[in-house]
Design a protein around this motif. Structure first.
Motif, PDB file in Angstrom:
ATOM      1  N   LYS A  10      -5.043   2.457  12.458  1.00 17.49           N
ATOM      2  CA  LYS A  10      -6.344   2.283  11.811  1.00 17.49           C
ATOM      3  C   LYS A  10      -7.427   2.581  12.846  1.00 17.49           C
ATOM      4  O   LYS A  10      -8.033   1.683  13.414  1.00 17.49           O
ATOM      5  CB  LYS A  10      -6.446   0.876  11.257  1.00 17.49           C
ATOM      6  CG  LYS A  10      -5.428   0.583  10.173  1.00 17.49           C
ATOM      7  CD  LYS A  10      -5.388  -0.900   9.845  1.00 17.49           C
ATOM      8  CE  LYS A  10      -4.322  -1.213   8.841  1.00 17.49           C
ATOM      9  NZ  LYS A  10      -2.964  -1.186   9.400  1.00 17.49           N
ATOM     10  N   TRP A  11      -7.659   3.876  13.112  1.00 10.18           N
ATOM     11  CA  TRP A  11      -8.625   4.310  14.122  1.00 10.18           C
ATOM     12  C   TRP A  11     -10.051   4.110  13.635  1.00 10.18           C
ATOM     13  O   TRP A  11     -10.342   4.265  12.459  1.00 10.18           O
ATOM     14  CB  TRP A  11      -8.421   5.787  14.455  1.00 10.18           C
ATOM     15  CG  TRP A  11      -7.142   6.066  15.155  1.00 10.18           C
ATOM     16  CD1 TRP A  11      -6.019   6.608  14.599  1.00 10.18           C
ATOM     17  CD2 TRP A  11      -6.827   5.813  16.520  1.00 10.18           C
ATOM     18  NE1 TRP A  11      -5.029   6.706  15.548  1.00 10.18           N
ATOM     19  CE2 TRP A  11      -5.500   6.231  16.736  1.00 10.18           C
ATOM     20  CE3 TRP A  11      -7.524   5.283  17.594  1.00 10.18           C
ATOM     21  CZ2 TRP A  11      -4.871   6.132  17.967  1.00 10.18           C
ATOM     22  CZ3 TRP A  11      -6.902   5.183  18.818  1.00 10.18           C
ATOM     23  CH2 TRP A  11      -5.594   5.597  19.007  1.00 10.18           C
ATOM     24  N   PHE A  12     -10.934   3.762  14.550  1.00  9.03           N
ATOM     25  CA  PHE A  12     -12.365   3.687  14.245  1.00  9.03           C
ATOM     26  C   PHE A  12     -13.130   4.190  15.459  1.00  9.03           C
ATOM     27  O   PHE A  12     -12.652   4.108  16.583  1.00  9.03           O
ATOM     28  CB  PHE A  12     -12.790   2.263  13.859  1.00  9.03           C
ATOM     29  CG  PHE A  12     -12.607   1.254  14.966  1.00  9.03           C
ATOM     30  CD1 PHE A  12     -13.643   0.934  15.816  1.00  9.03           C
ATOM     31  CD2 PHE A  12     -11.377   0.623  15.140  1.00  9.03           C
ATOM     32  CE1 PHE A  12     -13.466   0.000  16.839  1.00  9.03           C
ATOM     33  CE2 PHE A  12     -11.194  -0.313  16.151  1.00  9.03           C
ATOM     34  CZ  PHE A  12     -12.245  -0.623  17.004  1.00  9.03           C
ATOM     35  N   THR A  13     -14.305   4.752  15.213  1.00 10.75           N
ATOM     36  CA  THR A  13     -15.133   5.265  16.301  1.00 10.75           C
ATOM     37  C   THR A  13     -15.942   4.119  16.883  1.00 10.75           C
ATOM     38  O   THR A  13     -16.528   3.318  16.155  1.00 10.75           O
ATOM     39  CB  THR A  13     -16.066   6.375  15.790  1.00 10.75           C
ATOM     40  OG1 THR A  13     -15.257   7.422  15.250  1.00 10.75           O
ATOM     41  CG2 THR A  13     -16.929   6.936  16.901  1.00 10.75           C
ATOM     42  N   SER A  14     -15.986   4.061  18.179  1.00 15.95           N
ATOM     43  CA  SER A  14     -16.701   3.004  18.870  1.00 15.95           C
ATOM     44  C   SER A  14     -18.177   2.994  18.497  1.00 15.95           C
ATOM     45  O   SER A  14     -18.803   4.046  18.366  1.00 15.95           O
ATOM     46  CB  SER A  14     -16.568   3.202  20.380  1.00 15.95           C
ATOM     47  OG  SER A  14     -17.443   2.344  21.068  1.00 15.95           O
ATOM     48  N   SER A  15     -18.732   1.813  18.344  1.00 17.47           N
ATOM     49  CA  SER A  15     -20.164   1.691  18.069  1.00 17.47           C
ATOM     50  C   SER A  15     -20.994   2.093  19.287  1.00 17.47           C
ATOM     51  O   SER A  15     -22.192   2.324  19.177  1.00 17.47           O
ATOM     52  CB  SER A  15     -20.504   0.254  17.656  1.00 17.47           C
ATOM     53  OG  SER A  15     -20.200  -0.640  18.699  1.00 17.47           O
ATOM     54  N   TYR A  16     -20.366   2.222  20.450  1.00 15.47           N
ATOM     55  CA  TYR A  16     -21.067   2.662  21.649  1.00 15.47           C
ATOM     56  C   TYR A  16     -21.169   4.178  21.739  1.00 15.47           C
ATOM     57  O   TYR A  16     -21.857   4.709  22.587  1.00 15.47           O
ATOM     58  CB  TYR A  16     -20.373   2.122  22.910  1.00 15.47           C
ATOM     59  CG  TYR A  16     -20.575   0.643  23.086  1.00 15.47           C
ATOM     60  CD1 TYR A  16     -21.729   0.136  23.675  1.00 15.47           C
ATOM     61  CD2 TYR A  16     -19.617  -0.254  22.652  1.00 15.47           C
ATOM     62  CE1 TYR A  16     -21.924  -1.220  23.822  1.00 15.47           C
ATOM     63  CE2 TYR A  16     -19.798  -1.623  22.794  1.00 15.47           C
ATOM     64  CZ  TYR A  16     -20.957  -2.093  23.378  1.00 15.47           C
ATOM     65  OH  TYR A  16     -21.136  -3.428  23.517  1.00 15.47           O
ATOM     66  N   SER A  17     -20.468   4.911  20.861  1.00 16.82           N
ATOM     67  CA  SER A  17     -20.548   6.367  20.848  1.00 16.82           C
ATOM     68  C   SER A  17     -21.913   6.769  20.316  1.00 16.82           C
ATOM     69  O   SER A  17     -22.443   6.165  19.394  1.00 16.82           O
ATOM     70  CB  SER A  17     -19.447   6.952  19.971  1.00 16.82           C
ATOM     71  OG  SER A  17     -18.189   6.621  20.503  1.00 16.82           O
ATOM     72  N   ASN A  18     -22.483   7.826  20.894  1.00 15.37           N
ATOM     73  CA  ASN A  18     -23.854   8.171  20.530  1.00 15.37           C
ATOM     74  C   ASN A  18     -23.969   9.348  19.572  1.00 15.37           C
ATOM     75  O   ASN A  18     -25.055   9.868  19.363  1.00 15.37           O
ATOM     76  CB  ASN A  18     -24.694   8.417  21.787  1.00 15.37           C
ATOM     77  CG  ASN A  18     -24.165   9.559  22.617  1.00 15.37           C
ATOM     78  OD1 ASN A  18     -23.327  10.325  22.177  1.00 15.37           O
ATOM     79  ND2 ASN A  18     -24.668   9.687  23.840  1.00 15.37           N
ATOM     80  N   GLY A  19     -22.889   9.827  18.994  1.00 15.91           N
ATOM     81  CA  GLY A  19     -22.952  10.876  17.997  1.00 15.91           C
ATOM     82  C   GLY A  19     -23.056  12.289  18.541  1.00 15.91           C
ATOM     83  O   GLY A  19     -23.209  13.238  17.789  1.00 15.91           O
ATOM     84  N   ASN A  20     -22.948  12.466  19.853  1.00 17.23           N
ATOM     85  CA  ASN A  20     -23.054  13.813  20.438  1.00 17.23           C
ATOM     86  C   ASN A  20     -21.684  14.458  20.637  1.00 17.23           C
ATOM     87  O   ASN A  20     -21.578  15.473  21.303  1.00 17.23           O
ATOM     88  CB  ASN A  20     -23.825  13.770  21.758  1.00 17.23           C
ATOM     89  CG  ASN A  20     -23.088  13.031  22.852  1.00 17.23           C
ATOM     90  OD1 ASN A  20     -21.980  12.530  22.647  1.00 17.23           O
ATOM     91  ND2 ASN A  20     -23.696  12.951  24.025  1.00 17.23           N
ATOM     92  N   GLY A  21     -20.661  13.891  20.050  1.00 16.04           N
ATOM     93  CA  GLY A  21     -19.313  14.445  20.175  1.00 16.04           C
ATOM     94  C   GLY A  21     -18.497  13.817  21.286  1.00 16.04           C
ATOM     95  O   GLY A  21     -17.305  14.048  21.385  1.00 16.04           O
ATOM     96  N   ASN A  22     -19.129  13.028  22.130  1.00 12.64           N
ATOM     97  CA  ASN A  22     -18.419  12.332  23.209  1.00 12.64           C
ATOM     98  C   ASN A  22     -18.072  10.934  22.735  1.00 12.64           C
ATOM     99  O   ASN A  22     -18.683   9.955  23.136  1.00 12.64           O
ATOM    100  CB  ASN A  22     -19.284  12.272  24.476  1.00 12.64           C
ATOM    101  CG  ASN A  22     -19.552  13.644  25.029  1.00 12.64           C
ATOM    102  OD1 ASN A  22     -18.670  14.497  25.007  1.00 12.64           O
ATOM    103  ND2 ASN A  22     -20.758  13.875  25.509  1.00 12.64           N
ATOM    104  N   CYS A  23     -17.099  10.866  21.841  1.00 12.23           N
ATOM    105  CA  CYS A  23     -16.775   9.593  21.195  1.00 12.23           C
ATOM    106  C   CYS A  23     -15.410   9.069  21.631  1.00 12.23           C
ATOM    107  O   CYS A  23     -14.498   9.834  21.897  1.00 12.23           O
ATOM    108  CB  CYS A  23     -16.771   9.759  19.678  1.00 12.23           C
ATOM    109  SG  CYS A  23     -18.345  10.310  19.009  1.00 12.23           S
ATOM    110  N   VAL A  24     -15.323   7.771  21.633  1.00 15.99           N
ATOM    111  CA  VAL A  24     -14.069   7.088  21.893  1.00 15.99           C
ATOM    112  C   VAL A  24     -13.659   6.408  20.602  1.00 15.99           C
ATOM    113  O   VAL A  24     -14.483   5.829  19.908  1.00 15.99           O
ATOM    114  CB  VAL A  24     -14.241   6.046  23.018  1.00 15.99           C
ATOM    115  CG1 VAL A  24     -13.009   5.188  23.175  1.00 15.99           C
ATOM    116  CG2 VAL A  24     -14.577   6.726  24.328  1.00 15.99           C
ATOM    117  N   GLN A  25     -12.387   6.507  20.271  1.00 18.38           N
ATOM    118  CA  GLN A  25     -11.852   5.806  19.111  1.00 18.38           C
ATOM    119  C   GLN A  25     -10.848   4.768  19.579  1.00 18.38           C
ATOM    120  O   GLN A  25     -10.125   4.994  20.547  1.00 18.38           O
ATOM    121  CB  GLN A  25     -11.170   6.777  18.152  1.00 18.38           C
ATOM    122  CG  GLN A  25     -12.113   7.756  17.495  1.00 18.38           C
ATOM    123  CD  GLN A  25     -11.395   8.668  16.539  1.00 18.38           C
ATOM    124  OE1 GLN A  25     -10.274   9.082  16.768  1.00 18.38           O
ATOM    125  NE2 GLN A  25     -12.066   8.989  15.437  1.00 18.38           N
TER     126      GLN A  25
END
Length: 67
Positions: A10-25
């Motif tokens: 159940k992957w989710f994108t971190s709320s700390y990711s800023n939407g520029n493609g550099n995301c942690v799940q």
């Protein structure tokens, strides 16, 4: 992580990711562990942290946020 978790995590994108493609799940459902991956490489490696280590990391991020 056990075999069931790897098949259907159940992957989710971190709320700390800023939407520029550099995301942690991160994924839910692995007792005592938090699997983490790069959202740009979803078939790549997965790092697994203990829940204690992950919570410490998140607390540190929160405390380091600018006011």
């Amino acid at each position: 992580m056990n075999a069931v978790d790897r098949v259907n995590p159940k992957w989710f994108t971190s709320s700390y990711s800023n939407g520029n493609g550099n995301c942690v799940q991160a994924a839910r459902g692995a007792p005592g562990a938090v699997p983490v991956r790069d959202s740009k490489d979803t078939t790549g490696p997965v790092l697994t942290f203990t829940t204690h280590a992950w919570n410490t990391f998140l607390t540190t991020l929160k405390n380091d946020e600018p006011s």
